[in-house]
Structure formats: C-alpha cells, structure tokens
Write an enzyme that holds these catalytic residues in place. Structure first.
Site, PDB file in Angstrom:
ATOM      1  N   HIS A  43      17.403 -27.738 -17.345  1.00 24.47           N
ATOM      2  CA  HIS A  43      16.402 -26.843 -16.780  1.00 24.47           C
ATOM      3  C   HIS A  43      15.522 -26.262 -17.886  1.00 24.47           C
ATOM      4  O   HIS A  43      15.999 -26.013 -18.991  1.00 24.47           O
ATOM      5  CB  HIS A  43      17.065 -25.693 -16.027  1.00 24.47           C
ATOM      6  CG  HIS A  43      18.045 -26.138 -14.992  1.00 24.47           C
ATOM      7  ND1 HIS A  43      17.704 -26.967 -13.944  1.00 24.47           N
ATOM      8  CD2 HIS A  43      19.365 -25.871 -14.839  1.00 24.47           C
ATOM      9  CE1 HIS A  43      18.767 -27.185 -13.201  1.00 24.47           C
ATOM     10  NE2 HIS A  43      19.791 -26.540 -13.720  1.00 24.47           N
ATOM     11  N   GLU A  48      21.764 -20.433 -15.792  1.00 17.91           N
ATOM     12  CA  GLU A  48      22.745 -20.308 -14.722  1.00 17.91           C
ATOM     13  C   GLU A  48      24.143 -20.159 -15.306  1.00 17.91           C
ATOM     14  O   GLU A  48      24.342 -20.255 -16.526  1.00 17.91           O
ATOM     15  CB  GLU A  48      22.685 -21.525 -13.795  1.00 17.91           C
ATOM     16  CG  GLU A  48      23.034 -22.831 -14.485  1.00 17.91           C
ATOM     17  CD  GLU A  48      22.733 -24.039 -13.608  1.00 17.91           C
ATOM     18  OE1 GLU A  48      23.648 -24.868 -13.423  1.00 17.91           O
ATOM     19  OE2 GLU A  48      21.582 -24.169 -13.124  1.00 17.91           O
ATOM     20  N   HIS A  74      23.697 -30.716 -18.551  1.00 22.21           N
ATOM     21  CA  HIS A  74      24.910 -30.352 -17.827  1.00 22.21           C
ATOM     22  C   HIS A  74      25.016 -31.113 -16.523  1.00 22.21           C
ATOM     23  O   HIS A  74      24.029 -31.670 -16.029  1.00 22.21           O
ATOM     24  CB  HIS A  74      24.925 -28.846 -17.522  1.00 22.21           C
ATOM     25  CG  HIS A  74      23.797 -28.415 -16.626  1.00 22.21           C
ATOM     26  ND1 HIS A  74      22.525 -28.174 -17.084  1.00 22.21           N
ATOM     27  CD2 HIS A  74      23.747 -28.210 -15.281  1.00 22.21           C
ATOM     28  CE1 HIS A  74      21.741 -27.816 -16.078  1.00 22.21           C
ATOM     29  NE2 HIS A  74      22.468 -27.837 -14.960  1.00 22.21           N
ATOM     30  N   ARG A 107      16.083 -34.396 -14.018  1.00 18.80           N
ATOM     31  CA  ARG A 107      17.201 -35.336 -14.090  1.00 18.80           C
ATOM     32  C   ARG A 107      17.102 -36.185 -15.357  1.00 18.80           C
ATOM     33  O   ARG A 107      16.060 -36.749 -15.674  1.00 18.80           O
ATOM     34  CB  ARG A 107      17.204 -36.272 -12.881  1.00 18.80           C
ATOM     35  CG  ARG A 107      17.618 -35.626 -11.591  1.00 18.80           C
ATOM     36  CD  ARG A 107      18.020 -36.690 -10.549  1.00 18.80           C
ATOM     37  NE  ARG A 107      18.009 -36.101  -9.216  1.00 18.80           N
ATOM     38  CZ  ARG A 107      17.083 -36.341  -8.293  1.00 18.80           C
ATOM     39  NH1 ARG A 107      16.112 -37.187  -8.554  1.00 18.80           N
ATOM     40  NH2 ARG A 107      17.131 -35.756  -7.122  1.00 18.80           N
TER      41      ARG A 107
END
Length: 315
Positions: free
Chosen positions: A97, A115, A172, A192
């Site tokens: 991200h 996150e 991740h 991705r």
C-alpha cells in the site's frame, strides 16, 4: 444522553474468501466466498449503518459529516479508521500500500494505508507474508522480473493472539487458513505484486500493479517489532499492541467487570469472543461475539460485565 453507536457491517466477496464469517460469527454472508466484513467503515466502497438510537439508519459517513461532535470534532474530510474481519480461506495476493503523500498525488486524493492484524484464529500450520529480502530497488526489480518469489518474500508462522503492524510500503499477504481483525487507515488502495497466476471468474489473469508497487515498496524492508504493553485492572487485562501516528490498538479481555472512562475522540470496539453487557448512563446493552460499535466522544464512564474479548482502536 450520549449512547454507544452500534453498526451493521458490509460484506465483500473475494476470490480467496470462505464461510468462516458465518461459521464463527453467525453473520448473514452473501456467498461461500465471502472474504471481508467491513465492520466499522465510512469508506464509500462499503459503509456501516447505525442500528440503534436517534441516528438509526444513518451511515457512519453521514454521522461524521453531520455530527462531528460525536468524534471530538476531529478535523479531516473522512472518518479516519476502518475495521475489518478477514477470512483468508485461500492465499491473498502479495501486495503493498502507498503512504499518504503518494496516494494523494497518484490516487485522486485518496489517503495511504497503514494497517495492523490481530490473528483471531488460524490453522496449525498457517503463516503470513510480511516483508522481503531485497537489499535495493534494483534487486527488488530483478527478483520480481525473474519470479524469485521464494527468495524474495519473508514468511512467518502465526498462531491465534499474534499481532502484526504493517506500515505503508510493506510487502505483505495473509495466507490460507487465517481469520484476522484488521485495523487500518480508511483507504482501499492496494497494489498487487504477485497473485500465484490466479484467474478471475472470467478466466483472465488478475491484474498486477508492478510499477506502482515497486515505487512505494520500502527497500530494504524495515522490521517493525510489536512490544505489547499489558495493564491489569482488577481481574481484567488491557493489552496495548501499538500506539502510532494513525491509531492505537488494544485488546481488552474482560473477566467479570471492567470500569472505564471514554476519554478519546472516539473508540471503535469489535467483540471477537464471549458475551456480556455494556452499561452507560444507567442504560444497559447486551453484547455478543461479532458485534461492532463506537463509543462516542464525551460518553464518560461505562462498565463492561461478562467474559469477553474485544479489539479497541482510536485515533
């Protein structure tokens, strides 16, 4: 009279999803490939709806826009946090991200996505991908180009109760057999990197976003160790996993009774196990596993009774 704000989740079907959101939390999921419960969300791609009190029927976004006093009159054009429960019945794509600056410039004013994960449950041999072994951008590009995924990606064994902090820029992925509560910035921007050559329902290879992914990946990877701080209050335990720029995330394990003061702009609460009762201003609310609610600003003192485990986050 200030009340807690109970919310109805939104469910998202995913190619890697399953049925554990129904099996464990008794949610009414749309299909046997339901991957995500957007539990406390004001993001336009999936908005939670209030189920009680004078704001019943409003979306969380509407509350943020029209009743900012409930959130300590925080500044900003969007509710800052997003709480999800993820059922990884199959491997998620390996992804990364962007941070706030990159997302603002390249994703039409979106925010970045830092996150964290609390492992609710997992299979005995479950693992995650977190981090990579490339020492430079050049090596990262080369290893991706030559499909050296086993050499590039860092895998970690996991168990229920583990917690992982995943800042923007971290490569991740959750792997199969994992049920996770995720607390994140309210963003839906994902690049991705690798998807196991999977095809979508139309038979097409799923899209990758390699150019952007390489740009935003932190190289070399920075390990962000989690050092939980445990605080006992009578028979109950509060474990604070992370306190950082975007959120503080804790696990509250209530044994019998816990008296607290709501002194944050707001608190997002997800009941991941057990049942009990919440009492606020002489009003009581029954709590069951799978419920999600917000304790608004200036709510003051409250009491939790029962045997419950909950994940609590706030800005």
């Amino acid at each position: 009279m200030i009340q807690p704000i109970f919310l109805t989740p939104v469910f998202q079907e995913r190619i890697w999803g399953g049925t554990r959101l129904k099996d464990i939390f008794n949610y009414d999921i749309p299909s046997s490939t339901t991957g995500e419960c957007w539990a406390i969300s004001a993001h336009p791609n999936g908005q939670s709806t209030v189920t009680n009190g004078k704001y019943k029927g409003s979306t969380l976004c509407e509350l943020w826009n029209d009743h900012r006093e409930l959130f300590g009159r925080m500044e900003g054009d969007r509710f800052p946090l997003l709480t999800k429960v993820l059922d990884a019945n199959d491997n998620l794509s390996v992804q990364v991200h962007p941070d706030d600056q990159y997302a603002k410039e390249c994703e039409n004013g979106e925010i970045g996505k830092t996150e964290c994960w609390y492992i609710i449950d997992c299979e005995d041999d479950a693992e995650i991908i977190l981090g990579h072994n490339a020492r430079s951008k050049e090596e990262l590009v080369s290893m991706i180009k030559h499909n050296k995924w086993n050499e590039l990606l860092t895998r970690k064994k996991i168990k229920p109760g583990d917690f992982f902090y995943v800042p923007s820029g971290s490569i991740h992925a959750l792997c199969n057999g994992t049920l996770v509560l995720e607390t994140q910035q309210s963003s839906d921007t994902t690049y991705r990197v690798y998807d196991y050559d999977r095809r979508d329902h139309n038979g097409n290879l799923r899209e990758l976003h390699l150019e952007k992914a390489i740009e935003v990946t932190t190289t070399p990877h920075r390990i962000r160790k989690v050092d939980p701080i445990i605080h006992k209050i009578n028979t109950s335990t509060i474990t604070t996993f992370v306190e950082e720029q975007y959120f503080t995330v804790s696990k509250w394990h209530v044994y019998s009774r816990l008296e607290m003061i709501q002194d944050k702009p707001f608190m997002s609460v997800s009941l991941i196990d057990g049942k009990g009762k919440l009492t606020v201003n002489h009003d009581s609310y029954l709590l069951n596993k799978g419920q999600h609610f917000i304790l608004p600003n200036n709510m003051g003192a409250f009491v939790l009774e029962g045997n419950m485990q909950m994940i609590v986050s706030h800005p």
